[in-house]
Each structure stands twice: as structure tokens, then as C-alpha cells.
Design a protein around this motif. Structure first.
Motif, PDB file in Angstrom:
ATOM      1  N   MET A   1     -13.286 -11.315  -4.805  1.00 46.75           N
ATOM      2  CA  MET A   1     -12.934  -9.948  -4.461  1.00 46.75           C
ATOM      3  C   MET A   1     -12.190  -9.323  -5.508  1.00 46.75           C
ATOM      4  O   MET A   1     -12.036  -8.013  -5.589  1.00 46.75           O
ATOM      5  N   ALA A   2     -11.318 -10.240  -6.159  1.00 48.11           N
ATOM      6  CA  ALA A   2     -10.455  -9.686  -7.257  1.00 48.11           C
ATOM      7  C   ALA A   2     -11.090  -9.048  -8.329  1.00 48.11           C
ATOM      8  O   ALA A   2     -10.634  -8.323  -9.037  1.00 48.11           O
TER       9      ALA A   2
ATOM     10  N   ARG B   1      -6.259  -8.266  -9.561  1.00 48.91           N
ATOM     11  CA  ARG B   1      -4.510  -8.549  -9.149  1.00 48.91           C
ATOM     12  C   ARG B   1      -3.818  -7.701 -10.075  1.00 48.91           C
ATOM     13  O   ARG B   1      -2.691  -8.223 -10.073  1.00 48.91           O
TER      14      ARG B   1
ATOM     15  N   HIS C   1      -7.882  -9.356  10.712  1.00 54.55           N
ATOM     16  CA  HIS C   1      -7.784  -7.897  10.596  1.00 54.55           C
ATOM     17  C   HIS C   1      -8.609  -6.969  11.619  1.00 54.55           C
ATOM     18  O   HIS C   1      -9.439  -7.591  12.267  1.00 54.55           O
TER      19      HIS C   1
ATOM     20  N   TYR D   1     -13.036 -16.821  -2.046  1.00 56.30           N
ATOM     21  CA  TYR D   1     -13.684 -15.440  -1.622  1.00 56.30           C
ATOM     22  C   TYR D   1     -12.601 -14.410  -2.342  1.00 56.30           C
ATOM     23  O   TYR D   1     -12.976 -13.390  -2.720  1.00 56.30           O
ATOM     24  N   ARG D   2     -11.350 -14.676  -2.236  1.00 59.78           N
ATOM     25  CA  ARG D   2     -10.369 -13.812  -3.067  1.00 59.78           C
ATOM     26  C   ARG D   2     -10.640 -13.887  -4.500  1.00 59.78           C
ATOM     27  O   ARG D   2     -10.486 -12.700  -5.083  1.00 59.78           O
TER      28      ARG D   2
ATOM     29  N   SER E   1      -6.052  -1.079   0.083  1.00 61.26           N
ATOM     30  CA  SER E   1      -7.281  -0.923  -0.776  1.00 61.26           C
ATOM     31  C   SER E   1      -8.510  -1.123  -0.016  1.00 61.26           C
ATOM     32  O   SER E   1      -9.560  -0.895  -0.529  1.00 61.26           O
ATOM     33  N   ALA E   2      -8.380  -1.706   1.172  1.00 66.23           N
ATOM     34  CA  ALA E   2      -9.500  -1.914   1.957  1.00 66.23           C
ATOM     35  C   ALA E   2      -9.731  -0.729   2.876  1.00 66.23           C
ATOM     36  O   ALA E   2      -9.705  -0.662   4.004  1.00 66.23           O
TER      37      ALA E   2
ATOM     38  N   GLN F   1      -9.739 -19.210  -0.766  1.00 66.14           N
ATOM     39  CA  GLN F   1      -9.557 -18.725  -2.116  1.00 66.14           C
ATOM     40  C   GLN F   1     -10.758 -18.326  -3.053  1.00 66.14           C
ATOM     41  O   GLN F   1     -10.508 -17.503  -4.130  1.00 66.14           O
TER      42      GLN F   1
ATOM     43  N   TYR G   1      -6.792  -0.642  -8.368  1.00 65.90           N
ATOM     44  CA  TYR G   1      -6.235  -2.090  -8.323  1.00 65.90           C
ATOM     45  C   TYR G   1      -7.526  -2.956  -8.507  1.00 65.90           C
ATOM     46  O   TYR G   1      -8.485  -2.791  -8.007  1.00 65.90           O
TER      47      TYR G   1
ATOM     48  N   ASN H   1      -4.469  -6.012   8.501  1.00 66.81           N
ATOM     49  CA  ASN H   1      -3.984  -7.138   8.918  1.00 66.81           C
ATOM     50  C   ASN H   1      -3.431  -7.057  10.132  1.00 66.81           C
ATOM     51  O   ASN H   1      -2.299  -6.404  10.349  1.00 66.81           O
TER      52      ASN H   1
HETATM   53  N1  LIG Z   1      -7.502  -6.228   2.618  1.00 67.38           N
HETATM   54  C1  LIG Z   1      -6.267  -6.921   2.478  1.00 67.38           C
HETATM   55  O1  LIG Z   1      -5.534  -7.328   3.666  1.00 67.38           O
HETATM   56  C2  LIG Z   1      -5.646  -6.892   1.304  1.00 67.38           C
HETATM   57  C3  LIG Z   1      -4.192  -7.779   1.145  1.00 67.38           C
HETATM   58  N2  LIG Z   1      -3.743  -7.943   0.000  1.00 67.38           N
HETATM   59  C4  LIG Z   1      -2.301  -8.519  -0.049  1.00 67.38           C
HETATM   60  O2  LIG Z   1      -1.724  -8.540  -1.265  1.00 67.38           O
HETATM   61  C5  LIG Z   1      -1.609  -9.813  -1.659  1.00 67.38           C
HETATM   62  C6  LIG Z   1      -1.814 -10.149  -3.323  1.00 67.38           C
HETATM   63  O3  LIG Z   1      -3.412  -9.739  -3.395  1.00 67.38           O
HETATM   64  P1  LIG Z   1      -3.950  -9.873  -4.864  1.00 67.38           P
HETATM   65  O4  LIG Z   1      -2.811  -9.751  -5.896  1.00 67.38           O
HETATM   66  O5  LIG Z   1      -5.031  -9.156  -5.000  1.00 67.38           O
HETATM   67  O6  LIG Z   1      -4.294 -11.460  -4.818  1.00 67.38           O
HETATM   68  P2  LIG Z   1      -5.174 -12.563  -3.869  1.00 67.38           P
HETATM   69  O7  LIG Z   1      -5.651 -13.489  -4.638  1.00 67.38           O
HETATM   70  O8  LIG Z   1      -4.345 -12.739  -2.663  1.00 67.38           O
HETATM   71  O9  LIG Z   1      -6.376 -11.339  -3.479  1.00 67.38           O
HETATM   72  C7  LIG Z   1      -7.369 -11.043  -4.290  1.00 67.38           C
HETATM   73  C8  LIG Z   1      -8.401  -9.995  -3.495  1.00 67.38           C
HETATM   74  O10 LIG Z   1      -8.812 -10.560  -2.197  1.00 67.38           O
HETATM   75  C9  LIG Z   1      -8.951  -9.660  -1.318  1.00 67.38           C
HETATM   76  N3  LIG Z   1      -7.948 -10.142  -0.001  1.00 67.38           N
HETATM   77  C10 LIG Z   1      -6.727 -10.574  -0.480  1.00 67.38           C
HETATM   78  N4  LIG Z   1      -6.113 -10.904   0.747  1.00 67.38           N
HETATM   79  C11 LIG Z   1      -6.826 -10.569   1.570  1.00 67.38           C
HETATM   80  C12 LIG Z   1      -6.914 -10.696   3.198  1.00 67.38           C
HETATM   81  N5  LIG Z   1      -5.853 -11.234   3.972  1.00 67.38           N
HETATM   82  N6  LIG Z   1      -7.835 -10.131   3.900  1.00 67.38           N
HETATM   83  C13 LIG Z   1      -9.000  -9.651   3.213  1.00 67.38           C
HETATM   84  N7  LIG Z   1      -9.158  -9.626   1.914  1.00 67.38           N
HETATM   85  C14 LIG Z   1      -8.015  -9.882   1.186  1.00 67.38           C
HETATM   86  C15 LIG Z   1      -8.339  -8.364  -1.820  1.00 67.38           C
HETATM   87  O11 LIG Z   1      -9.499  -7.935  -2.267  1.00 67.38           O
HETATM   88  C16 LIG Z   1      -7.596  -8.712  -3.033  1.00 67.38           C
HETATM   89  O12 LIG Z   1      -7.650  -7.791  -4.147  1.00 67.38           O
HETATM   90  C17 LIG Z   1      -2.742 -10.769  -0.889  1.00 67.38           C
HETATM   91  O13 LIG Z   1      -2.467 -11.997  -0.658  1.00 67.38           O
HETATM   92  C18 LIG Z   1      -2.451 -10.213   0.476  1.00 67.38           C
HETATM   93  O14 LIG Z   1      -1.553 -10.347   1.243  1.00 67.38           O
HETATM   94  C19 LIG Z   1      -4.199  -7.331  -1.224  1.00 67.38           C
HETATM   95  C20 LIG Z   1      -5.298  -6.588  -1.203  1.00 67.38           C
HETATM   96  C21 LIG Z   1      -6.261  -6.472   0.030  1.00 67.38           C
END
Ligand SMILES: NC(=O)C1=CN([C@@H]2O[C@H](COP(=O)(O)OP(=O)(O)OC[C@H]3O[C@@H](n4cnc5c(N)ncnc54)[C@H](O)[C@@H]3O)[C@@H](O)[C@H]2O)C=CC1
Ligand SMILES: Cc1cc2nc3c(=O)[nH]c(=O)nc-3n(C[C@H](O)[C@H](O)[C@H](O)COP(=O)(O)O)c2cc1C
Length: 171
Positions: A13-14, A154, A130, A9-10, A37-38, A7, A151, A54
């Protein structure tokens, strides 16, 4: 080595703004696509970008079996399409919402996206949840639209630049 909590980390990353793309595939394993976005540029020689997917994504089997993807970079008006490809909607419903063509690989190319990178997957590296896809770019398509979807924090935003060398947005 002690990891930070996912959390934390996220939350950090936001704070990174990122372009939003729809990554598509088609072939023997079927048509699929997801919002991503990655994505980043690796090298221009040979032209290579990376995509993080993922392994739990509904698009994962199609992408890794077909071994081709198209990275469709979204413009501001594609926000509804980004939400549609962002999860839980059946693949055919996602694709029905826009017009698609193809370039070299057969992966779907979004007709009016800011830029499209048509790629063959050259290497795959597993990291945690991933797979990192190293994608060789075999064709590109650009539009004159310069209002890209971003993006950040969030939420979706728009960023625009005026490039005098570009013909302008015709959509
Ligand atoms: N790289 C990824 O796989 C990403 C996945 N998401 C998906 O969209 C959902 C909503 O994202 P947010 O609204 O931005 O809130 P969040 O709090 O879940 O994510 C914030 C940031 O953390 C990173 N992140 C989130 N989930 C990740 C994951 N499983 N692996 C690697 N990095 C991750 C991304 O940079 C994202 O913008 C996430 O829970 C996830 O399922 C979103 C952005 C990137
Ligand atoms: C703005 C945004 C960016 C995302 N970036 C990625 C990404 O880079 N890699 C990834 O695997 N999933 C990413 N996702 C999540 C996928 O789009 C999708 O939600 C996930 O593949 C699960 O959906 P599905 O299994 O229902 O298709 C992102 C989602 C959003 C909304």
C-alpha cells in the motif's frame, strides 16, 4: 481464504500515492479531526465520498456521534498541519494551528485548503479495524491553489498542475 501478512499489505500500500486531507467534525460530541489518506469518490449522483476511519482514533467518537464531517484537502504548505493531526496531539492544540470557518454542517473548514467537502454521514460500514463512512456532500469550497500534498512511499511530496481556468493561488 488465506490473507497476506499485514506488513506485506502495508508495504504494498505504501506504493499507492494518495492525496492527504484533514477530516474534521463538530457538534454535540465535540470538535475533533484527523489526517486521512483513505478517501475516495463514490458517485456524483448523489455526490458521495467515502472516508475510512480507524475505530481506535481519538476522532472516532466525535465523527460517528456528530454524523457530520468536512474533508479538507491539503496543499503542500499544510505538511506541518498534517503531522499535527496525524496523532497524539490534543484536539485543541491541532485546531489552534490554523484558521477555520464553517459551511453547512458546522464541521470545521480549513480556510485555505485546496478543496473542502462538507458532508453529512449517510451510512457506516464496519470492516476490520476501520469504519467506512459514506458521506453525502452538501457544500464545497475550492481555492485556486494547485500544489497539493501527496503521501507516497511513507513520505510527503508535492504535485502541482496549472489550470488556466483557475484564478491562481492567493495565499
Ligand atoms: N488508512 C489508515 O488508517 C492509514 C493509517 N496510517 C497511519 O499512519 C502510520 C504511518 O503510516 P506509513 O508511514 O504510511 O507506514 P505504514 O507502513 O504503517 O503504512 C503503509 C501504508 O499502509 C496503509 N496503512 C497503514 N496503516 C493502515 C491501517 N491501520 N489500516 C489500513 N491501511 C493502513 C496506508 O496506505 C499506508 O500509507 C500507520 O501505521 C497508521 O497508523 C497511515 C496511512 C493510512
Ligand atoms: C498520511 C497519513 C494518512 C492517514 N490516513 C488515515 C486514514 O485514512 N484513516 C485513519 O483512520 N487514520 C489515518 N491516519 C492516522 C490518523 O491520522 C491518526 O494518526 C490516528 O487517527 C490516531 O491518532 P489519534 O488517536 O492520536 O488522534 C493517517 C495518518 C497519516 C500520517
Amino acid at each position: 481464504m488465506q490473507d497476506v501478512a499485514p506488513q506485506d499489505y502495508r508495504d504494498a500500500m505504501a506504493r499507492l500515492g494518495a492525496a492527504v486531507s484533514i477530516v474534521t467534525t463538530d457538534g454535540g460530541a465535540g470538535r475533533a479531526g484527523f489526517t486521512a489518506s483513505a478517501i475516495c469518490s463514490v458517485t456524483d449522483d448523489p455526490p458521495t465520498l467515502l472516508v475510512c476511519i480507524n475505530r481506535g482514533s481519538s476522532a472516532y467518537a466525535g465523527v460517528t456521534r456528530n454524523k457530520v464531517v468536512c474533508v479538507n484537502v491539503l496543499s503542500a504548505r499544510h505538511e506541518p498541519l498534517s503531522r499535527l493531526f496525524g496523532g497524539k496531539v490534543p484536539a485543541e492544540e491541532r485546531f489552534a494551528a490554523a484558521a477555520w470557518s464553517t459551511l453547512e454542517t458546522g464541521a470545521p473548514v480549513l480556510a485555505d485548503c485546496a478543496a473542502a467537502f462538507d458532508c453529512r454521514i449517510a451510512d457506516i460500514v464496519n470492516v476490520g479495524t476501520h469504519d467506512v463512512l459514506f458521506c453525502r456532500v452538501v457544500a464545497v469550497q475550492k481555492s485556486g491553489c494547485t500544489d497539493n500534498l501527496i503521501y507516497f512511499g511513507r513520505a510527503y511530496h508535492t504535485v502541482g498542475v496549472t489550470d488556466p481556468a483557475e484564478p491562481g493561488c492567493s495565499f
